[in-house]
Design a protein around this motif. Structure first.
Motif, PDB file in Angstrom:
ATOM      1  N   LEU A 147       0.836  -1.202   0.000  1.00 49.82           N
ATOM      2  CA  LEU A 147       0.000   0.000   0.000  1.00 49.82           C
ATOM      3  C   LEU A 147       0.869   1.250   0.000  1.00 49.82           C
ATOM      4  CD1 LEU A 147      -2.820   1.230   0.144  1.00 49.82           C
ATOM      5  CD2 LEU A 147      -2.718   1.005   2.640  1.00 49.82           C
ATOM      6  N   ARG A 148       1.994   1.197   0.686  1.00 53.77           N
ATOM      7  CA  ARG A 148       2.915   2.328   0.700  1.00 53.77           C
ATOM      8  C   ARG A 148       3.427   2.623  -0.708  1.00 53.77           C
ATOM      9  NH1 ARG A 148       8.895   2.165   3.339  1.00 53.77           N
ATOM     10  NH2 ARG A 148       9.134   0.776   1.552  1.00 53.77           N
ATOM     11  N   GLN A 149       3.825   1.582  -1.427  1.00 58.17           N
ATOM     12  CA  GLN A 149       4.297   1.774  -2.789  1.00 58.17           C
ATOM     13  C   GLN A 149       3.172   2.267  -3.694  1.00 58.17           C
ATOM     14  OE1 GLN A 149       7.529   1.560  -3.845  1.00 58.17           O
ATOM     15  NE2 GLN A 149       6.645   2.509  -5.681  1.00 58.17           N
ATOM     16  N   LYS A 150       1.976   1.797  -3.445  1.00 54.35           N
ATOM     17  CA  LYS A 150       0.815   2.234  -4.226  1.00 54.35           C
ATOM     18  C   LYS A 150       0.598   3.736  -4.058  1.00 54.35           C
ATOM     19  CE  LYS A 150      -4.157   1.351  -4.705  1.00 54.35           C
ATOM     20  NZ  LYS A 150      -5.309   0.566  -4.161  1.00 54.35           N
ATOM     21  N   GLN A 154       0.711   6.540  -7.001  1.00 55.44           N
ATOM     22  CA  GLN A 154      -0.435   7.425  -7.250  1.00 55.44           C
ATOM     23  C   GLN A 154      -0.011   8.891  -7.187  1.00 55.44           C
ATOM     24  OE1 GLN A 154      -2.845   5.859  -4.085  1.00 55.44           O
ATOM     25  NE2 GLN A 154      -4.047   4.554  -5.445  1.00 55.44           N
ATOM     26  N   ALA A 155       0.818   9.239  -6.222  1.00 56.95           N
ATOM     27  CA  ALA A 155       1.276  10.615  -6.104  1.00 56.95           C
ATOM     28  C   ALA A 155       2.138  11.002  -7.301  1.00 56.95           C
ATOM     29  CB  ALA A 155       2.049  10.799  -4.806  1.00 56.95           C
ATOM     30  N   THR A 156       2.981  10.104  -7.751  1.00 57.61           N
ATOM     31  CA  THR A 156       3.831  10.383  -8.914  1.00 57.61           C
ATOM     32  C   THR A 156       2.989  10.646 -10.153  1.00 57.61           C
ATOM     33  OG1 THR A 156       5.591   8.992  -7.994  1.00 57.61           O
ATOM     34  CG2 THR A 156       5.684   9.470 -10.351  1.00 57.61           C
ATOM     35  N   ALA A 157       1.854   9.965 -10.246  1.00 58.28           N
ATOM     36  CA  ALA A 157       0.951  10.153 -11.383  1.00 58.28           C
ATOM     37  C   ALA A 157      -0.020  11.315 -11.167  1.00 58.28           C
ATOM     38  CB  ALA A 157       0.167   8.860 -11.627  1.00 58.28           C
ATOM     39  N   GLU A 169      -5.673   5.001   4.766  1.00 55.51           N
ATOM     40  CA  GLU A 169      -5.563   3.593   5.155  1.00 55.51           C
ATOM     41  C   GLU A 169      -4.259   3.335   5.908  1.00 55.51           C
ATOM     42  OE1 GLU A 169      -6.132   0.990   1.852  1.00 55.51           O
ATOM     43  OE2 GLU A 169      -7.967   1.976   1.172  1.00 55.51           O
ATOM     44  N   LEU A 170      -3.178   3.937   5.444  1.00 58.02           N
ATOM     45  CA  LEU A 170      -1.897   3.754   6.119  1.00 58.02           C
ATOM     46  C   LEU A 170      -1.910   4.370   7.507  1.00 58.02           C
ATOM     47  CD1 LEU A 170       0.539   4.436   3.149  1.00 58.02           C
ATOM     48  CD2 LEU A 170       0.288   2.288   4.382  1.00 58.02           C
ATOM     49  N   ALA A 185       5.654  10.019   2.675  1.00 65.20           N
ATOM     50  CA  ALA A 185       4.279  10.230   2.215  1.00 65.20           C
ATOM     51  C   ALA A 185       3.932  11.717   2.105  1.00 65.20           C
ATOM     52  CB  ALA A 185       3.305   9.503   3.133  1.00 65.20           C
ATOM     53  N   PRO A 186       4.187  12.539   3.144  1.00 64.73           N
ATOM     54  CA  PRO A 186       3.858  13.965   3.007  1.00 64.73           C
ATOM     55  C   PRO A 186       4.604  14.650   1.863  1.00 64.73           C
ATOM     56  CG  PRO A 186       4.262  13.405   5.305  1.00 64.73           C
ATOM     57  CD  PRO A 186       4.666  12.218   4.495  1.00 64.73           C
TER      58      PRO A 186
END
Length: 288
Positions: A147-150, A154-157, A169-170, A185-186
């Protein structure tokens, strides 16, 4: 007279067949017993050596004992591991290695190694509830890493709405002091909003750009570049608003100016002054 003594037959000088059978049976029994007793004795010696090594508390004692444990027969190994102290030492050793491989403070998770350790534990303790719980915990951690990699993808896209769901969720599953939640994440979320703000500014949508930059600062308020971009977009927004107001005023004035001649031409024209005097004279004559 020598001939007066009875003579023995050759058959009387040979052992009876029954005696030979008894001797053979005894030898066989002793052989079978030896084949059982000697390995059992050696096995007990090996078990005792393993137990002494594990209870020595010497550095690396459990690591040294592992190949010896694996070399024991399944029955001997199972009997030895019924000892609660030995079970606790072995499981604790594996659990410490698994936690080291999956420690969140390291940011780098060695899940293949952790899975190998869990598999070895399960071979040693196939019916252990504690081992099952360790395996379940590892699976949950693996899901969180995925989920962390997901979220990062998503942020990169620039899919900030989807990334926000992953982040929630995290946050619900990880401790508040988790390094990923407080660093990676931030920053990923802030960078995504900054990129979206840049796209909005390029299209002249400075109000959207300011809103997105404000959101980026909520995730990473210490980034000086983002702060500078916020000021830049705010100035551009103010200038755009001023320009829009001036354009609206100019348009209104032009419209008013265009409507003024039409209004004047629509008003009725006044008759000449001489005509009015003539009309009054005629009117008096009629009354008289």
């Amino acid at each position: 007279d020598l001939h007066s003594f009875p003579t023995r037959r050759s058959s009387d000088l040979e052992p009876a067949p029954a005696l030979w059978i008894g001797i053979a049976a005894a030898v066989l029994v002793l052989g079978v017993a030896a084949t059982q007793l000697v390995p059992d004795y050696l096995q007990r010696r090996r078990v005792d050596a393993v137990v002494m090594l594990m209870r020595s508390d010497a550095p690396g004692s459990v690591e040294q004992a592992l190949p010896l444990i694996q070399a024991l027969s399944p029955d001997a190994r199972a009997a030895m591991l019924l000892d609660e102290d030995l079970r606790s030492r072995l499981i604790g050793h594996f659990n410490a290695q698994i936690e080291a491989a999956t420690a969140s403070s390291g940011q780098e998770y060695d899940y293949p190694q952790a899975e190998l350790l869990v598999a070895e534990l399960q071979r040693l303790f196939p019916d252990s509830q504690t081992v099952s719980q360790i395996g379940e915990r590892l699976k949950r951690l693996a899901d969180l890493v995925e989920l962390r990699q997901k979220l990062l993808d998503q942020a990169t896209a620039n899919k900030v709405d989807e990334a926000a769901v992953s982040l929630r969720e995290l946050r619900a599953s990880l401790p508040a002091n988790d390094p990923f939640l407080n660093d990676s994440a931030p920053k990923a979320m802030s960078d995504a909003h900054v990129r979206l703000a840049g796209l909005a500014a390029r299209d002249g949508r400075f109000d959207a750009a300011v809103t997105l930059i404000d959101r980026a600062l909520e995730f990473d308020g210490t980034n000086t570049q983002t702060v500078a971009l916020r000021e830049k977009y705010a100035q551009s927004l103010a200038a755009a608003q001023t320009t829009a107001q001036m354009t609206a005023q100019s348009s209104a004035l032009a419209k008013t100016a265009a409507q003024a001649p039409a209004a004047v031409s629509a008003q009725p024209s006044a008759p000449p002054a001489g005509s009015r005097s003539e009309e009054r004279r005629v009117g008096k004559e009629c009354r008289s």
